[in-house]
Design a protein around this motif. Structure first.
Motif, PDB file in Angstrom:
ATOM      1  N   TYR A  63       0.874  -1.177   0.000  1.00  0.00           N
ATOM      2  CA  TYR A  63       0.000   0.000   0.000  1.00  0.00           C
ATOM      3  C   TYR A  63       0.914   1.230   0.000  1.00  0.00           C
ATOM      4  N   VAL A  73      -4.900   4.593   5.290  1.00  0.00           N
ATOM      5  CA  VAL A  73      -4.898   3.856   4.029  1.00  0.00           C
ATOM      6  C   VAL A  73      -5.797   4.533   3.006  1.00  0.00           C
ATOM      7  N   MET A 121      -2.572   0.259  -4.262  1.00  0.00           N
ATOM      8  CA  MET A 121      -2.075  -1.071  -3.891  1.00  0.00           C
ATOM      9  C   MET A 121      -1.340  -1.694  -5.076  1.00  0.00           C
ATOM     10  N   ILE A 177      -8.392   1.554  -0.269  1.00  0.00           N
ATOM     11  CA  ILE A 177      -7.547   1.609  -1.472  1.00  0.00           C
ATOM     12  C   ILE A 177      -8.372   2.145  -2.644  1.00  0.00           C
TER      13      ILE A 177
END
Length: 526
Positions: free
Chosen positions: A431, A465, A470, A490
């Motif tokens: 990530y 995140v 990713m 993501i």
């Protein structure tokens, strides 16, 4: 123990590499050593004013066959192989005068085959026959004969002869072993080259026989574990910027694990060229990577990914380490090793406060990183050889497979993540956001578990995140990896594609309004 020094009265010199030849000939002449020589070497020595006997005059047999035959004669090999106590009578009967010193290096076969478009005939003509035969003879009889194959050894040879009027048995033994290693490598190159040519004359990817030689560089404290002995060997002429050329500027001696981790960190950081980057490795896996125009910030980005794992880690930089970065590192963490192409003097002064911290200088690797053509993995009873994974896909040339297009920032971050994931052990998930790793999942049996670990690591360190991208080193076999990434926040994915369920995976990305790129290239790193 007695040195058992042997004087040198007669030397045979036959060299392809003329480096340091004048220094050698001057030293031997001043010591009263009779010089024998062959072909071009004899001509060069004579033109330089040295008294030298042509080998054909010594053997009373002319050179012939375009120089193929000149030293393969009993008066040469008998002079090298003859043992004073055992063979003296035979040598006197046949007029064989002993040669005490052999200076030989071989036809430039390696240089020849490395030339573009070299033809087999030219390569064959650069296979030395007489040279290896003489080297082996002299090395076998090193109880009496000194053999030198490296121009870098001439100065020490002359110094020992000048000081002690002879060469010690210990040094003759060392030089003999070096000579056999030289001919072994030479023959290995020939075997590799010839066996990589098929019966039809075409070049094949992998030869029928494979020989590789490495030279001992250092004894290590121990291997992966204290009960295992270990040593570090390097290839001949290792490329700049590799562990083979890296020097220790300060700190304790390197361990087996230190070298393995430093190599992993150094090769990963080489992927980044546009701005300063920092890679922190723990147990051969990157645990944090950061890029920024400010080197200290690039370090902080890498460190903030996973401070827990960074403890005791190996740090690599692709730029000159500054005093500010050095101070920040010592303030933030305990590190085992730092490797970089260069350091400011003030940075080294800062690091000197931690005397056990190992500081490695890799040297600059240039604009084009030199990586090996092949990589190796030893298995019980064999060796796996493959082409090195030197490829890197430009995301701008990859295929966007989803309805949503990635933004400019996402494309930049996808490229960054794709460079990192290449160096993470499979199954690998990275990530990333704004040129910083946010979470890394490595070495899991399940790809979805790697994705969950990456999210968990990010949460543990308080990193957001949401809005990240990713990268996956291989395709997603099921949509669950995409679902897990989406639930973590993501927004864009880069992966090779190629699963039989690609359509299902793409559909999942579309459902989550994610952008996804297929590279058609995977980066498994076992």
């Amino acid at each position: 123990m007695a040195q058992n020094r042997v004087p040198v009265r007669r030397a045979l010199i036959s060299v392809s590499d003329k480096q340091n030849l004048n220094m050698l000939a001057t030293g031997l002449t001043e010591l009263g050593v009779e010089l024998l020589s062959t072909g071009g070497t004899a001509k060069l020595l004579r033109e330089a004013g040295y008294q030298v006997t042509e080998i054909s005059d010594y053997t009373e047999f002319p050179e012939m066959m375009d120089g193929r035959l000149k030293t393969l004669h009993p008066r040469v090999h008998g002079a090298l192989l003859g043992r004073s106590e055992v063979d003296g009578e035979a040598m006197r009967e046949y007029g064989i005068e002993p040669i005490d010193l052999l200076i030989v290096n071989l036809y430039p076969f390696e240089e020849t085959i490395n030339k573009p478009d070299v033809q087999l005939e030219e390569a064959i003509e650069n296979i030395d026959i007489g040279g290896p035969a003489m080297i082996r003879a002299a090395a076998k009889n090193h109880d009496r004969v000194t053999v030198v194959i490296d121009p870098n050894d001439y100065e020490e040879l002359i110094e020992e002869l000048s000081t002690y009027s002879g060469i010690s048995h210990a040094n003759r033994h060392i030089l003999a072993a070096k000579a056999y290693a030289h001919t072994a490598r030479y023959d290995g190159l020939i075997a590799n080259y010839l066996s990589a040519i098929s019966d039809t004359g075409d070049q094949v990817d992998f030869p029928r026989y494979y020989t590789q030689q490495y030279n001992h560089r250092s004894q290590l404290r121990y291997g992966e574990n204290p009960h295992q002995k270990a040593a570090f060997y390097i290839q001949k002429d290792p490329p700049a910027g590799s562990m083979g050329t890296t020097g220790l500027l300060q700190g304790k001696a390197l361990s087996y694990n230190n070298i393995a981790d430093a190599d992993a960190a150094l090769e990963c950081v080489k992927e980044f060229r546009e701005q300063p980057a920092c890679v922190i490795v723990k147990h051969a896996n990157p645990c944090g990577v950061g890029c920024d125009s400010n080197q200290t910030v690039s370090y902080l980005k890498a460190f903030e990914t996973d401070p827990t794992s960074a403890f005791g880690g190996v740090l690599a930089f692709n730029s000159t380490v500054t005093k500010k970065t050095a101070e920040t590192i010592l303030d933030k963490q305990f590190a085992e090793v730092i490797v970089a192409p260069e350091y400011d003097e003030d940075a080294l002064t800062v690091f000197a406060e931690k005397k056990n911290l190992r500081i490695l200088c890799s040297q600059w690797w240039g604009t084009e990183t030199v990586r090996p053509w092949h990589t190796f993995k030893r298995v019980n009873g064999g060796l796996l050889i493959q082409e090195a994974d030197i490829a890197m896909v430009d995301v701008r040339e990859a295929t966007i497979v989803t309805k949503r297009q990635p933004t400019a920032q996402e494309l930049e971050d996808l490229q960054f993540a794709w460079k990192v994931v290449k160096w993470v052990k499979s199954n690998a998930i990275v990530y990333a956001k704004e040129q910083q790793t946010i979470g890394i999942g490595a070495g899991q049996m399940s790809r979805v578990v790697s994705a969950r670990i990456a999210a968990m690591k990010a949460a543990d360190e308080g990193l957001k995140v949401a809005g990240s991208v990713m990268a996956s080193d291989a395709f997603f076999p099921f949509r669950d990896g995409i679902d897990a990434a989406a639930s973590a926040g993501i927004r864009a994915v880069i992966q090779p594609g190629g699963s039989i369920r690609d359509e299902e995976v793409i559909q999942a990305a579309d459902e989550h309004d994610m952008a996804m790129i297929f590279t058609s290239m995977r980066h498994f790193n076992h």
